[in-house]
Design an enzyme around this catalytic site. Sequence first.
Site, PDB file in Angstrom:
ATOM      1  N   ASP A 224      21.541  23.130   7.365  1.00 24.78           N
ATOM      2  CA  ASP A 224      22.549  23.202   6.307  1.00 24.78           C
ATOM      3  C   ASP A 224      23.456  21.866   6.142  1.00 24.78           C
ATOM      4  OD1 ASP A 224      24.648  25.226   5.027  1.00 24.78           O
ATOM      5  OD2 ASP A 224      25.984  23.686   6.093  1.00 24.78           O
ATOM      6  N   ASN A 232      31.130  17.862  -3.121  1.00 26.70           N
ATOM      7  CA  ASN A 232      31.455  18.161  -4.378  1.00 26.70           C
ATOM      8  C   ASN A 232      32.949  18.079  -5.001  1.00 26.70           C
ATOM      9  OD1 ASN A 232      28.792  19.129  -5.223  1.00 26.70           O
ATOM     10  ND2 ASN A 232      29.075  21.056  -4.214  1.00 26.70           N
ATOM     11  N   HIS A 237      30.111  17.518  -8.801  1.00 25.17           N
ATOM     12  CA  HIS A 237      28.663  18.455  -8.737  1.00 25.17           C
ATOM     13  C   HIS A 237      27.619  17.541  -8.912  1.00 25.17           C
ATOM     14  CE1 HIS A 237      30.486  22.322  -7.761  1.00 25.17           C
ATOM     15  NE2 HIS A 237      31.328  22.013  -8.670  1.00 25.17           N
ATOM     16  N   ASP A 241      24.272  17.187  -6.600  1.00 28.04           N
ATOM     17  CA  ASP A 241      22.874  17.585  -6.889  1.00 28.04           C
ATOM     18  C   ASP A 241      22.210  16.192  -6.331  1.00 28.04           C
ATOM     19  OD1 ASP A 241      23.631  19.822  -7.971  1.00 28.04           O
ATOM     20  OD2 ASP A 241      23.588  19.070  -9.965  1.00 28.04           O
ATOM     21  N   GLU A 267      23.346  24.799  -0.071  1.00 28.99           N
ATOM     22  CA  GLU A 267      22.969  23.547   0.444  1.00 28.99           C
ATOM     23  C   GLU A 267      22.013  23.996   1.924  1.00 28.99           C
ATOM     24  OE1 GLU A 267      27.121  24.620   1.898  1.00 28.99           O
ATOM     25  OE2 GLU A 267      25.864  24.747   0.132  1.00 28.99           O
TER      26      GLU A 267
END
Length: 348
Positions: A224, A232, A237, A241, A267
């Site tokens: 994770d 974010n 965002h 990405d 994630e």
Amino acid sequence: MKDKLGKRNTSTAFWGLMYKVAAVAGATHVMFMGLFYELGAHTLAKVNLGSVLLFATSYVCLKKRLNLLAVALILLEVIGHALLAVRAIGWDSGFHYYLLVVVPVLVISKTRIPAFKPIMLVALLLIYLGMDKVMRDLPPYDVLTAQTLSGLRYFNITVTFLLLTYLSGIYLRLVTKAEKELRVLATTDPLTQLLNRRSLMEIAEYEVVRRKRHEGPLAFILADIDHFKSINDQYGHAAGDAVLKAVSQTLRQASREQDSIARWGGEEFLILMPDAAKDMAIKVAERLRQQVQALEVPFNGTVIQVSMTFGVSTHRHDEVVDAPINRADTALYQGKVSGRNQVVAEPD
């Protein structure tokens, strides 16, 4: 998105085919024009001159993206040439066979008008039946010898057969390409290009069955990204990405060749390691952790630092796949609670 991709690729392939049809057919009719003039079939030589002009015009229309006009001109040429050629030198010349080539072209063509294809196919059938009824016994304008007519008929049959074979091959390639693209879309995560959750579960089920048969080790690593929500929130965002893509590439490059990696959700990433005991999985997870920690993801003039926490487990006896994944999740949670950016393995 899948439908749009398939339609776009099919459309591109179809118009590419039309380019080839216009160029090759135009050149062929130049050859026919000279041939029929030498044979004394002057009417048909003039018909071929008209065909050359139509195909040249259709090629120019395709270049200017006047696609519907180009297809209309090509259809007009094929149908008109068949009618005029049969009338000029007789039914036995076999030029009516070329109408059959139009059928697969119409079937694989792309149009926004739903009724276009069935109307054109019915019209083509009626034209062919009408030609057979009206022109079969009409005397031709240009009389050729029986040997010449027989040669033309066999030539036209052969060319028609080859054209239908070629068009069938085009259609097969389109279908095969579309199936491959859909298979990739169904099994991979579109952002990271890793396996998706469902496809990895299928692989895991297979590896569990194989392990039961050969009693080899099977390890799971659940990872994770640390503080991903903060990334974010702080950068947006798009930055998230970019981080996901960079982490995915790092995991793919630093894992073993035989391992399967999936974006498990958000994630989280799951790595399936066949023929790997817990010590090997811990070693690989630590290597992955170090590689990710060294990442510097550039975004809008800044550099984003990344770290990950890893949970490691192994499959035991006859348990279902979910059991080791749940233990890896528990180990991952312990790593999060105890400070993140570390590898935690399930207890022995």
